[in-house]
Enzyme design. Structure first.
Site, PDB file in Angstrom:
ATOM      1  N   LYS A 167       0.837  -1.208   0.000  1.00 40.92           N
ATOM      2  CA  LYS A 167       0.000   0.000   0.000  1.00 40.92           C
ATOM      3  C   LYS A 167       0.868   1.254   0.000  1.00 40.92           C
ATOM      4  O   LYS A 167       0.643   2.183  -0.785  1.00 40.92           O
ATOM      5  CB  LYS A 167      -0.902  -0.007   1.243  1.00 40.92           C
ATOM      6  CG  LYS A 167      -1.593   1.320   1.505  1.00 40.92           C
ATOM      7  CD  LYS A 167      -2.484   1.271   2.725  1.00 40.92           C
ATOM      8  CE  LYS A 167      -1.830   1.657   4.029  1.00 40.92           C
ATOM      9  NZ  LYS A 167      -1.494   3.087   4.172  1.00 40.92           N
ATOM     10  N   ASN A 168       1.876   1.280   0.876  1.00 34.13           N
ATOM     11  CA  ASN A 168       2.643   2.517   1.045  1.00 34.13           C
ATOM     12  C   ASN A 168       3.619   2.787  -0.098  1.00 34.13           C
ATOM     13  O   ASN A 168       4.263   3.835  -0.130  1.00 34.13           O
ATOM     14  CB  ASN A 168       3.389   2.511   2.385  1.00 34.13           C
ATOM     15  CG  ASN A 168       2.436   2.755   3.553  1.00 34.13           C
ATOM     16  OD1 ASN A 168       1.250   3.007   3.347  1.00 34.13           O
ATOM     17  ND2 ASN A 168       2.961   2.676   4.768  1.00 34.13           N
ATOM     18  N   CYS A 192      -5.406  12.655  13.196  1.00 34.35           N
ATOM     19  CA  CYS A 192      -6.042  11.350  13.030  1.00 34.35           C
ATOM     20  C   CYS A 192      -5.868  10.584  14.321  1.00 34.35           C
ATOM     21  O   CYS A 192      -5.246  11.075  15.255  1.00 34.35           O
ATOM     22  CB  CYS A 192      -5.474  10.601  11.835  1.00 34.35           C
ATOM     23  SG  CYS A 192      -3.842   9.961  12.101  1.00 34.35           S
ATOM     24  N   ARG A 205      -0.050  14.554  13.309  1.00 38.63           N
ATOM     25  CA  ARG A 205       0.470  14.347  11.948  1.00 38.63           C
ATOM     26  C   ARG A 205       0.433  15.581  11.038  1.00 38.63           C
ATOM     27  O   ARG A 205      -0.261  15.621  10.036  1.00 38.63           O
ATOM     28  CB  ARG A 205      -0.275  13.183  11.280  1.00 38.63           C
ATOM     29  CG  ARG A 205      -0.082  11.894  12.025  1.00 38.63           C
ATOM     30  CD  ARG A 205      -0.776  10.736  11.371  1.00 38.63           C
ATOM     31  NE  ARG A 205      -0.002  10.128  10.310  1.00 38.63           N
ATOM     32  CZ  ARG A 205      -0.391   9.038   9.653  1.00 38.63           C
ATOM     33  NH1 ARG A 205      -1.543   8.482   9.914  1.00 38.63           N
ATOM     34  NH2 ARG A 205       0.372   8.531   8.714  1.00 38.63           N
ATOM     35  N   ASP A 237       4.410   0.581  12.071  1.00 39.80           N
ATOM     36  CA  ASP A 237       3.238  -0.100  11.511  1.00 39.80           C
ATOM     37  C   ASP A 237       3.144  -1.572  11.930  1.00 39.80           C
ATOM     38  O   ASP A 237       2.167  -2.242  11.589  1.00 39.80           O
ATOM     39  CB  ASP A 237       3.236   0.004   9.976  1.00 39.80           C
ATOM     40  CG  ASP A 237       2.845   1.405   9.503  1.00 39.80           C
ATOM     41  OD1 ASP A 237       2.402   2.214  10.334  1.00 39.80           O
ATOM     42  OD2 ASP A 237       2.979   1.676   8.286  1.00 39.80           O
ATOM     43  N   ARG A 275      -8.704  -0.570   4.567  1.00 39.66           N
ATOM     44  CA  ARG A 275      -7.817   0.442   3.996  1.00 39.66           C
ATOM     45  C   ARG A 275      -6.459  -0.163   3.662  1.00 39.66           C
ATOM     46  O   ARG A 275      -5.756   0.338   2.788  1.00 39.66           O
ATOM     47  CB  ARG A 275      -7.600   1.601   4.992  1.00 39.66           C
ATOM     48  CG  ARG A 275      -8.794   2.508   5.148  1.00 39.66           C
ATOM     49  CD  ARG A 275      -8.414   3.731   5.968  1.00 39.66           C
ATOM     50  NE  ARG A 275      -7.056   4.113   5.636  1.00 39.66           N
ATOM     51  CZ  ARG A 275      -6.106   4.405   6.516  1.00 39.66           C
ATOM     52  NH1 ARG A 275      -6.361   4.405   7.794  1.00 39.66           N
ATOM     53  NH2 ARG A 275      -4.908   4.729   6.121  1.00 39.66           N
TER      54      ARG A 275
HETATM   55  C1  UD1 Z   1       4.013   6.995   6.600  1.00 37.54           C
HETATM   56  C2  UD1 Z   1       3.227   5.731   6.325  1.00 37.54           C
HETATM   57  C3  UD1 Z   1       2.636   5.178   7.607  1.00 37.54           C
HETATM   58  C4  UD1 Z   1       3.724   4.984   8.667  1.00 37.54           C
HETATM   59  C5  UD1 Z   1       4.552   6.264   8.831  1.00 37.54           C
HETATM   60  C6  UD1 Z   1       5.753   6.083   9.734  1.00 37.54           C
HETATM   61  C7  UD1 Z   1       2.455   6.067   4.055  1.00 37.54           C
HETATM   62  C8  UD1 Z   1       1.319   6.340   3.126  1.00 37.54           C
HETATM   63  N1  UD1 Z   1       2.178   6.048   5.369  1.00 37.54           N
HETATM   64  O1  UD1 Z   1       3.094   7.963   7.103  1.00 37.54           O
HETATM   65  O2  UD1 Z   1       2.020   3.914   7.317  1.00 37.54           O
HETATM   66  O3  UD1 Z   1       3.132   4.673   9.910  1.00 37.54           O
HETATM   67  O4  UD1 Z   1       5.042   6.708   7.553  1.00 37.54           O
HETATM   68  O5  UD1 Z   1       6.547   5.049   9.282  1.00 37.54           O
HETATM   69  O6  UD1 Z   1       3.561   5.825   3.622  1.00 37.54           O
HETATM   70  N2  UD1 Z   1       5.847  14.888  10.879  1.00 37.54           N
HETATM   71  C9  UD1 Z   1       5.944  16.251  11.149  1.00 37.54           C
HETATM   72  N3  UD1 Z   1       5.855  17.134  10.096  1.00 37.54           N
HETATM   73  C10 UD1 Z   1       5.680  16.736   8.811  1.00 37.54           C
HETATM   74  C11 UD1 Z   1       5.590  15.363   8.539  1.00 37.54           C
HETATM   75  C12 UD1 Z   1       5.686  14.445   9.592  1.00 37.54           C
HETATM   76  O7  UD1 Z   1       6.087  16.641  12.297  1.00 37.54           O
HETATM   77  O8  UD1 Z   1       5.605  17.595   7.918  1.00 37.54           O
HETATM   78  C13 UD1 Z   1       5.940  13.898  11.986  1.00 37.54           C
HETATM   79  C14 UD1 Z   1       4.659  13.073  12.164  1.00 37.54           C
HETATM   80  O9  UD1 Z   1       3.705  13.746  12.958  1.00 37.54           O
HETATM   81  C15 UD1 Z   1       5.197  11.827  12.807  1.00 37.54           C
HETATM   82  C16 UD1 Z   1       6.587  11.669  12.183  1.00 37.54           C
HETATM   83  O10 UD1 Z   1       6.905  12.940  11.624  1.00 37.54           O
HETATM   84  O11 UD1 Z   1       5.344  12.001  14.192  1.00 37.54           O
HETATM   85  C17 UD1 Z   1       6.676  10.637  11.090  1.00 37.54           C
HETATM   86  O12 UD1 Z   1       5.578  10.782  10.211  1.00 37.54           O
HETATM   87  P1  UD1 Z   1       5.675  10.465   8.663  1.00 37.54           P
HETATM   88  O13 UD1 Z   1       6.861   9.629   8.369  1.00 37.54           O
HETATM   89  O14 UD1 Z   1       5.504  11.722   7.894  1.00 37.54           O
HETATM   90  O15 UD1 Z   1       4.372   9.575   8.441  1.00 37.54           O
HETATM   91  P2  UD1 Z   1       3.530   9.500   7.127  1.00 37.54           P
HETATM   92  O16 UD1 Z   1       4.423   9.778   5.970  1.00 37.54           O
HETATM   93  O17 UD1 Z   1       2.276  10.290   7.285  1.00 37.54           O
END
Ligand code: UD1
Length: 419
Positions: free
Chosen positions: A22-23, A117, A122, A306, A398
């Site tokens: 998925k990711n 969420c 996030r 995950d 999902r």
């Molecule tokens: C992706 C994965 C999700 C997985 C996560 C962490 C996808 C579609 N989803 O989610 O399954 O659980 O990586 O491995 O690939 N953060 C900030 N600012 C930002 C972006 C992130 O503070 O602009 C923080 C988030 O709140 C979180 C951390 O960084 O605490 C990591 O999040 P991130 O790696 O961005 O998760 P996703 O990409 O949303």
């Protein structure tokens, strides 16, 4: 709303085919926006989130066709809108992934801000900051990100938190930017490598994906191509835990063992015998009860957040005590309260769950709160005496393709009740 009914099962035994990741599928579908001509993406998992991605591209006027095996053909030449509306973004946060490609190729994008969420706040500030560093003009107004740019230009971007979709968004934007972009403190997940491979297959110039420094030399244009999405390491890990929690023996097929090094190490600590070949992994528990293990989540290649909830389920019936520390998301322990309703012995201290294994969980009605939490409850249901009823399983749809069919194929007693 559909429910799952899971009865105590096992030991699970047999083979299960793993779907595409998925990711990886979500960013790759978004990246088709970067290319002229048609792209043909195979091994796309049939999931609610991939359907949402297809719907999102369709709403923009992109023409798509999907065959019965979920190979998706995408032609962006008919695109007529650069908007990702709230209605779709609220059901799938990863919709933010269209921001970088739209901006890089068409010079404008309007993408709803994802809200919080169940697992944490996030934010997407690093996506926005990175695009601004590449010259984008970005306003956040009325819940939407409004972004414009003549042509993005390469930049050196140091991300202060490791973010998976943030790295992906900037990598896609940089693929068509003017000059070289260097992403430092980049995420190193295998899905990032798959996206880089896809961009390169379209004619892009990305190096270093899989390390913490990614270099992207922007090109004038990218050309649609054929690409097969890599296997889902989290789905693989979930079925291996299903085998471990039931004392069973399961072989996962069409997967890649080296994507799961940290997870396999913990399963071995739990007492599992593990063998693998190029595209399969077999776990044999020899009928034994697992041992509790200590888990500390962190960005790849460390233990993935995950898989955290699934290992909580494993520990609830393990021998001894295991501590599970979550360092990525601030609120990713919603499954703990549900596991306690099934008799699990868990104490939460800040971002650590201390789990003392018990001999036997007891079935209870429980509620899925997010994608991986729902998988955790299904696993706990397999090990609990009686019939566990899991509500709100739209979360599981999902991210897991036909989970009840795949588990039933391994001997699990599980059924879906449409509601
Ligand atoms: C992706 C994965 C999700 C997985 C996560 C962490 C996808 C579609 N989803 O989610 O399954 O659980 O990586 O491995 O690939 N953060 C900030 N600012 C930002 C972006 C992130 O503070 O602009 C923080 C988030 O709140 C979180 C951390 O960084 O605490 C990591 O999040 P991130 O790696 O961005 O998760 P996703 O990409 O949303």
């Amino acid at each position: 709303m559909d429910k799952l009914i899971v009865a105590q099962s096992g030991p699970l035994n047999g083979e299960v085919r793993i779907s595409g990741a998925k990711n990886a599928a979500l960013p790759i579908l978004a990246a088709t926006l970067l290319a002229d001509g048609r792209s043909y993406i195979s091994n796309v998992p049939h999931l609610h989130d991939t359907t949402t991605s297809i719907e999102l591209l369709g709403e923009m006027g992109v023409s798509l066709s999907v065959d019965e095996r979920m190979a998706v053909e995408v032609d962006t030449s008919s695109i007529s809108s650069f908007v990702a509306p709230y209605e779709l973004v609220k059901t799938m946060r990863a919709s933010i992934l269209v921001l970088g490609p739209l901006l890089a190729r068409f010079g404008e994008a309007e993408v709803s801000l994802p809200g919080g969420c169940a697992i944490g706040s996030r934010p997407v500030n690093l996506h926005i900051d990175g695009l601004r560093a590449m010259g984008a003009d970005i306003r956040v107004e009325n819940g939407y990100i409004h972004a414009t740019a003549r042509r993005l230009r390469g930049a050196r971007i140091v991300m202060d938190i490791v973010t998976v979709t943030g790295t992906e968004n900037l990598m896609m934007a940089a693929a068509l930017a003017d000059g070289e972009t260097i992403l430092e403190n980049a995420a190193r997940e295998p899905e990032i490598v798959d996206l880089a491979d896809f961009i390169n297959a379209m004619g892009g110039k990305v190096t270093g994906a899989g390390s913490d420094t990614i270099r992207i030399s922007g090109v004038e244009r990218l050309q649609g191509t054929r690409f097969e999405v890599l296997p889902d390491r989290i789905e693989t890990g979930t079925y291996l835990v299903a085998a471990a929690i039931t004392g069973g023996r399961v072989r996962t097929l069409d997967t890649r063992p080296h994507l799961l090094d940290a997870v396999l190490a913990k399963l071995r600590d739990a007492g599992a015998d593990i063998h693998y070949g190029e595209d399969w992994i077999e776990l044999d528990m020899h009928g034994k009860r697992p041992r509790c293990v200590d888990i500390h989540t962190a960005p790849h290649p460390a233990f993935p957040t995950d898989m955290q909830a699934q290992f909580c389920a494993l520990n609830t019936v393990g021998e001894g005590v295991g501590t599970v520390t979550e360092t990525i998301f601030e609120n990713r322990f919603m499954h703990v309260q549900e596991l306690k309703r099934m008799g699990a012995n868990i104490k939460l201290e800040g971002n650590t769950a201390i789990i003392a294994g018990c001999q036997q969980l007891n079935a209870a009605p429980v509620m899925a709160t997010d994608l991986r939490a729902s998988a955790c409850l299904v696993l706990a249901g397999l090990a609990a005496e009686g019939e566990t009823m899991i509500e709100r399983i739209y979360h599981i749809d999902r991210g897991y393709e036909r989970i009840e069919e795949k588990l039933a194929g391994l001997g699990a007693v599980i059924r879906r009740i449409a509601g």
